[in-house]
Design an enzyme around this catalytic site. Structure first.
Site, PDB file in Angstrom:
ATOM      1  N   ILE A  45       0.817  -1.212   0.000  1.00 39.15           N
ATOM      2  CA  ILE A  45       0.000   0.000   0.000  1.00 39.15           C
ATOM      3  C   ILE A  45       0.853   1.265   0.000  1.00 39.15           C
ATOM      4  O   ILE A  45       0.507   2.264  -0.642  1.00 39.15           O
ATOM      5  CB  ILE A  45      -0.989  -0.012   1.195  1.00 39.15           C
ATOM      6  CG1 ILE A  45      -1.972   1.158   1.087  1.00 39.15           C
ATOM      7  CG2 ILE A  45      -0.261   0.005   2.516  1.00 39.15           C
ATOM      8  CD1 ILE A  45      -3.079   1.106   2.106  1.00 39.15           C
ATOM      9  N   THR A  59       0.755  -6.055   2.958  1.00 42.92           N
ATOM     10  CA  THR A  59      -0.565  -5.430   2.834  1.00 42.92           C
ATOM     11  C   THR A  59      -1.638  -6.477   2.567  1.00 42.92           C
ATOM     12  O   THR A  59      -2.722  -6.453   3.162  1.00 42.92           O
ATOM     13  CB  THR A  59      -0.568  -4.401   1.683  1.00 42.92           C
ATOM     14  OG1 THR A  59       0.356  -3.356   1.981  1.00 42.92           O
ATOM     15  CG2 THR A  59      -1.953  -3.808   1.487  1.00 42.92           C
ATOM     16  N   ALA A 102      -3.111  -8.165   5.628  1.00 42.02           N
ATOM     17  CA  ALA A 102      -3.688  -7.354   6.704  1.00 42.02           C
ATOM     18  C   ALA A 102      -5.192  -7.615   6.756  1.00 42.02           C
ATOM     19  O   ALA A 102      -5.927  -7.223   5.861  1.00 42.02           O
ATOM     20  CB  ALA A 102      -3.407  -5.869   6.460  1.00 42.02           C
ATOM     21  N   GLY A 112      -7.547  -7.155   9.686  1.00 36.81           N
ATOM     22  CA  GLY A 112      -8.456  -6.421  10.562  1.00 36.81           C
ATOM     23  C   GLY A 112      -9.066  -5.181   9.961  1.00 36.81           C
ATOM     24  O   GLY A 112     -10.281  -5.002   9.925  1.00 36.81           O
ATOM     25  N   GLY A 113      -8.241  -4.257   9.470  1.00 36.73           N
ATOM     26  CA  GLY A 113      -8.786  -3.045   8.894  1.00 36.73           C
ATOM     27  C   GLY A 113      -7.842  -1.872   9.028  1.00 36.73           C
ATOM     28  O   GLY A 113      -6.651  -2.030   9.265  1.00 36.73           O
ATOM     29  N   GLU A 124     -10.861  -2.654  18.106  1.00 33.37           N
ATOM     30  CA  GLU A 124      -9.776  -3.600  18.387  1.00 33.37           C
ATOM     31  C   GLU A 124      -9.025  -3.172  19.637  1.00 33.37           C
ATOM     32  O   GLU A 124      -9.279  -2.108  20.212  1.00 33.37           O
ATOM     33  CB  GLU A 124      -8.839  -3.695  17.170  1.00 33.37           C
ATOM     34  CG  GLU A 124      -9.541  -4.244  15.931  1.00 33.37           C
ATOM     35  CD  GLU A 124      -8.637  -4.359  14.721  1.00 33.37           C
ATOM     36  OE1 GLU A 124      -7.434  -4.046  14.839  1.00 33.37           O
ATOM     37  OE2 GLU A 124      -9.118  -4.751  13.652  1.00 33.37           O
ATOM     38  N   ASP A 130      14.549  -6.590   3.904  1.00 34.24           N
ATOM     39  CA  ASP A 130      15.549  -6.180   2.913  1.00 34.24           C
ATOM     40  C   ASP A 130      15.866  -4.689   2.973  1.00 34.24           C
ATOM     41  O   ASP A 130      17.029  -4.295   2.907  1.00 34.24           O
ATOM     42  CB  ASP A 130      15.056  -6.546   1.504  1.00 34.24           C
ATOM     43  CG  ASP A 130      14.669  -8.011   1.386  1.00 34.24           C
ATOM     44  OD1 ASP A 130      15.410  -8.857   1.912  1.00 34.24           O
ATOM     45  OD2 ASP A 130      13.624  -8.305   0.784  1.00 34.24           O
ATOM     46  N   HIS A 160       1.828 -10.838  17.118  1.00 36.15           N
ATOM     47  CA  HIS A 160       0.368 -10.860  17.145  1.00 36.15           C
ATOM     48  C   HIS A 160      -0.054 -11.961  18.118  1.00 36.15           C
ATOM     49  O   HIS A 160       0.434 -13.088  18.038  1.00 36.15           O
ATOM     50  CB  HIS A 160      -0.210 -11.129  15.756  1.00 36.15           C
ATOM     51  CG  HIS A 160      -1.649 -10.736  15.657  1.00 36.15           C
ATOM     52  ND1 HIS A 160      -2.654 -11.459  16.261  1.00 36.15           N
ATOM     53  CD2 HIS A 160      -2.259  -9.680  15.048  1.00 36.15           C
ATOM     54  CE1 HIS A 160      -3.813 -10.864  16.033  1.00 36.15           C
ATOM     55  NE2 HIS A 160      -3.597  -9.790  15.297  1.00 36.15           N
ATOM     56  N   ARG A 217      -1.672  -5.183  22.198  1.00 39.21           N
ATOM     57  CA  ARG A 217      -1.105  -6.462  21.773  1.00 39.21           C
ATOM     58  C   ARG A 217       0.072  -6.931  22.614  1.00 39.21           C
ATOM     59  O   ARG A 217       0.247  -8.127  22.827  1.00 39.21           O
ATOM     60  CB  ARG A 217      -0.686  -6.370  20.297  1.00 39.21           C
ATOM     61  CG  ARG A 217      -1.867  -6.305  19.358  1.00 39.21           C
ATOM     62  CD  ARG A 217      -1.447  -6.141  17.929  1.00 39.21           C
ATOM     63  NE  ARG A 217      -2.611  -6.130  17.053  1.00 39.21           N
ATOM     64  CZ  ARG A 217      -2.552  -5.917  15.754  1.00 39.21           C
ATOM     65  NH1 ARG A 217      -1.391  -5.692  15.175  1.00 39.21           N
ATOM     66  NH2 ARG A 217      -3.643  -5.926  15.020  1.00 39.21           N
ATOM     67  N   HIS A 266       4.848 -10.458  14.015  1.00 42.29           N
ATOM     68  CA  HIS A 266       3.813  -9.836  13.186  1.00 42.29           C
ATOM     69  C   HIS A 266       4.235  -8.516  12.555  1.00 42.29           C
ATOM     70  O   HIS A 266       3.996  -8.288  11.376  1.00 42.29           O
ATOM     71  CB  HIS A 266       2.568  -9.616  14.051  1.00 42.29           C
ATOM     72  CG  HIS A 266       1.405  -9.014  13.326  1.00 42.29           C
ATOM     73  ND1 HIS A 266       0.814  -9.624  12.238  1.00 42.29           N
ATOM     74  CD2 HIS A 266       0.723  -7.859  13.535  1.00 42.29           C
ATOM     75  CE1 HIS A 266      -0.193  -8.869  11.808  1.00 42.29           C
ATOM     76  NE2 HIS A 266      -0.273  -7.781  12.562  1.00 42.29           N
ATOM     77  N   GLU A 284       6.010  -0.308   6.639  1.00 44.89           N
ATOM     78  CA  GLU A 284       6.569  -1.028   7.787  1.00 44.89           C
ATOM     79  C   GLU A 284       8.080  -0.936   7.889  1.00 44.89           C
ATOM     80  O   GLU A 284       8.635  -1.015   8.982  1.00 44.89           O
ATOM     81  CB  GLU A 284       6.138  -2.502   7.745  1.00 44.89           C
ATOM     82  CG  GLU A 284       6.489  -3.254   9.012  1.00 44.89           C
ATOM     83  CD  GLU A 284       5.937  -4.667   9.051  1.00 44.89           C
ATOM     84  OE1 GLU A 284       6.353  -5.434   9.941  1.00 44.89           O
ATOM     85  OE2 GLU A 284       5.087  -5.009   8.189  1.00 44.89           O
ATOM     86  N   ARG A 307       2.841  -0.724  18.320  1.00 44.62           N
ATOM     87  CA  ARG A 307       1.857  -0.201  17.367  1.00 44.62           C
ATOM     88  C   ARG A 307       0.439  -0.470  17.837  1.00 44.62           C
ATOM     89  O   ARG A 307       0.091  -1.590  18.196  1.00 44.62           O
ATOM     90  CB  ARG A 307       2.062  -0.846  15.992  1.00 44.62           C
ATOM     91  CG  ARG A 307       0.970  -0.481  14.987  1.00 44.62           C
ATOM     92  CD  ARG A 307       1.286  -1.005  13.614  1.00 44.62           C
ATOM     93  NE  ARG A 307       1.178  -2.450  13.494  1.00 44.62           N
ATOM     94  CZ  ARG A 307       0.046  -3.102  13.231  1.00 44.62           C
ATOM     95  NH1 ARG A 307      -1.090  -2.442  13.106  1.00 44.62           N
ATOM     96  NH2 ARG A 307       0.056  -4.414  13.089  1.00 44.62           N
ATOM     97  N   SER A 320      -1.302   0.719  11.017  1.00 40.50           N
ATOM     98  CA  SER A 320      -0.218   0.570  10.035  1.00 40.50           C
ATOM     99  C   SER A 320      -0.654   0.952   8.623  1.00 40.50           C
ATOM    100  O   SER A 320       0.081   1.639   7.909  1.00 40.50           O
ATOM    101  CB  SER A 320       0.320  -0.860  10.053  1.00 40.50           C
ATOM    102  OG  SER A 320      -0.725  -1.796   9.886  1.00 40.50           O
TER     103      SER A 320
END
Length: 532
Positions: free
Chosen positions: A12, A43, A46, A48-49, A115, A222, A243, A291, A352, A376, A387, A392
């Site tokens: 994204i 991306t 992912a 959850g939202g 969440e 990388d 996670h 988390r 995660h 990320e 986070r 994210s």
């Protein structure tokens, strides 16, 4: 190859930046390169939202800012948090205009989830595949841009700087400059150079450094590794988010299926091997604590019981709503013999998300000139020590926009590019045994999981560093004497990232956020970032 704007990564962050640059500069060439297929990114996984304030009657920017700061445990850059939260709605509206669809109720209002760590319902989602939907919309828009080239199966070996022109480059060298990259074409096995005045790193995470992760196989750190080798600044790598609820499948290594936090937001309850709902013993927010707290609680329950997993109980939930909101989770569980209506889901923490990374300013500029980073792989200051869930994707969009604004405003100020030498492979030969690479990778993942996991101590960290040093020496020997391969390059990067995580953890003489050291169980009064 020469291009005006080079984008490394097709998640994204990279796609949003490329699309904006292409629309603003129709006469410029934008090249996106990715080491696998275009849609194989973090991306895509992912679930959850994306967290955004779009209901000002029941929510506010101030609440989202406060939730983010609390989760970040004292290390967030408050100015950056305010930027991301307040600029977020505009970025969401853009991706909706590009075709992304988020779930709505029968009245046409967006369905908002909640969440861990959030004080209000503010999570936009597309069933349980939000990232995949956003990725789809962006790739469709990219196809319509005539000045964007998207090239697959090109693996970046290194950033080109003055070092490749014969100059000595160190951490203290002023004005280190990026001129492009050397890449390995994994389909032809040729090494090529791509020269560019402006480069964006959007290379994603590094979860594959650990034995079990929610990340795909491409998440090998990388971007962080190549910036560190180029003497750029890396920050807060010790903060690796595990996670709490990856699907536990006995004996499985590598990528684990993610059970999104939104399941607990809808009422799922964590239970230990004895069937007890244990989270109330660890935090007043119970199953919706941040988390880091939930992951440590699960880790502790597993150690107490001697088991390899706990359970997520969804049996009391409305199954029709569950199937509608989480169709992929429901089907995945069924595929391994678990009917969530009558059985609890076995779960365990998995690596995660990396909260640290390439240190950037509020415009996404790294410490290396003409080199931006977002997503990320970057450390913008938003996440701090932990986070907040679903921040994210929002950060990626906001900083992709900010990188674009700065890049197009300064592109004409950039000086002409020097003559870049071709890659020199003199003195190298084909590797004789791949086991030298595959076994080193297994060793690294074992060391990181056992010694630099959810709970750490000084002895474990010292042991990890010794073993990583040995793996580094062995792998560098291979790199210097054999022709490079995708597997060798990824191993080299993961060893560097493992070193940075472990070194950062050793420097932090406290427990804060995602970093918990039993030798320093309390926070120190000195709140600082660890820059390497």
């Amino acid at each position: 190859m020469q291009t005006d704007f080079l984008v490394i990564g097709s998640g994204i962050a990279g796609l949003t930046y490329a699309l904006k640059v292409a629309q603003h500069c129709p006469e410029k060439r934008i090249t996106i390169i990715t080491k696998a297929a275009a849609d194989e990114t973090n991306t895509k996984y992912a679930q959850g939202g994306v967290a955004v304030v779009n209901d000002l009657e029941n929510d506010s920017f101030e609440k989202h800012i406060e939730d983010t700061l609390i989760a970040g445990d004292g290390l967030c850059n408050k100015e950056v948090v305010e930027i991301v939260v307040k600029e977020g709605p505009a970025r969401i509206n853009e991706i909706i205009e590009w075709g992304a669809q988020f779930d709505k109720d029968p009245e046409g209002e967006y369905r908002l989830g909640k969440e861990g760590g959030h004080s209000e319902f503010r999570i936009l989602h597309h069933k349980d595949v939000t990232g995949r939907e956003m990725e789809r919309a962006l790739l469709e828009a990219i196809k319509k841009a005539p000045n964007i080239s998207l090239l697959n199966h090109l693996f970046v070996i290194d950033i080109i700087t003055q070092h490749h022109l014969g100059y000595l480059v160190t951490k203290s060298t002023p004005d280190i400059c990026c001129y492009g990259v050397y890449v390995l074409n994994s389909q032809t096995s040729r090494i090529e150079k791509i020269v560019s005045n402006t480069t964006l790193l959007a290379t994603g995470g590094n979860g594959q450094v650990y034995r079990t992760t929610t990340n795909p196989s491409i998440a090998t750190g990388d971007g962080v590794a190549m910036v560190y080798r180029a003497k750029g600044r890396i920050e807060n790598m010790e903060f690796i988010q595990f996670h709490p609820t990856a699907l536990y499948e006995a004996g499985k290594r590598g990528q684990a299926f993610l059970i999104t936090e939104a399941v607990r937001g809808d009422g799922g309850i964590l239970r230990n091997a004895a069937g007890e709902a244990f989270m109330e013993r660890y935090d007043a927010r119970k199953d919706l604590a941040p988390r880091d707290i939930v992951a440590r609680a699960i880790d502790n329950e597993m150690k107490i019981s001697g088991t390899e997993n706990v359970y997520l109980d969804c049996r009391h939930m409305n199954m029709e709503k569950f199937k509608e909101h989480f169709p992929n989770i429901y089907e995945k569980c069924l595929s391994i013999g678990i009917d969530v209506a009558v059985q609890m889901i076995p779960v365990a923490p998995a690596a995660h998300y990396s909260c640290g990374g390439i240190k950037t300013d509020e415009w996404g500029r790294s410490s290396i000139k003409n080199l931006y980073a977002c997503g990320e792989c970057a450390s913008t200051g938003l996440h701090g020590a932990n986070r907040l869930a679903s921040n994210s994707l929002l950060e990626a969009m906001v900083f992709a926009h900010r990188c674009y604004v700065d890049a197009v405003n300064t592109v004409n100020e950039r000086s002409s590019l020097p003559e870049i030498p071709n890659w020199n492979a003199t003195g190298t030969a084909e590797p004789k045994e791949m086991i030298l690479i595959t076994q080193s990778l297994k060793e690294l993942q074992q060391v990181m999981s056992d010694y630099v996991g959810i709970v750490r101590n000084n002895v474990r960290l010292q042991r990890a560093l010794k073993r990583i040093d040995l793996l580094f020496d062995e792998t560098e020997g291979l790199y210097q004497t054999t022709t490079v391969s995708l597997q060798l390059l990824e191993l080299r990067n993961m060893i560097t990232v493992g070193y940075l995580i472990t070194k950062g953890a050793g420097f932090r003489k406290e427990s804060r956020g995602l970093h918990f050291n039993t030798d320093y169980p309390a926070k120190s009064e000195l709140v600082q970032n660890i820059v390497l």
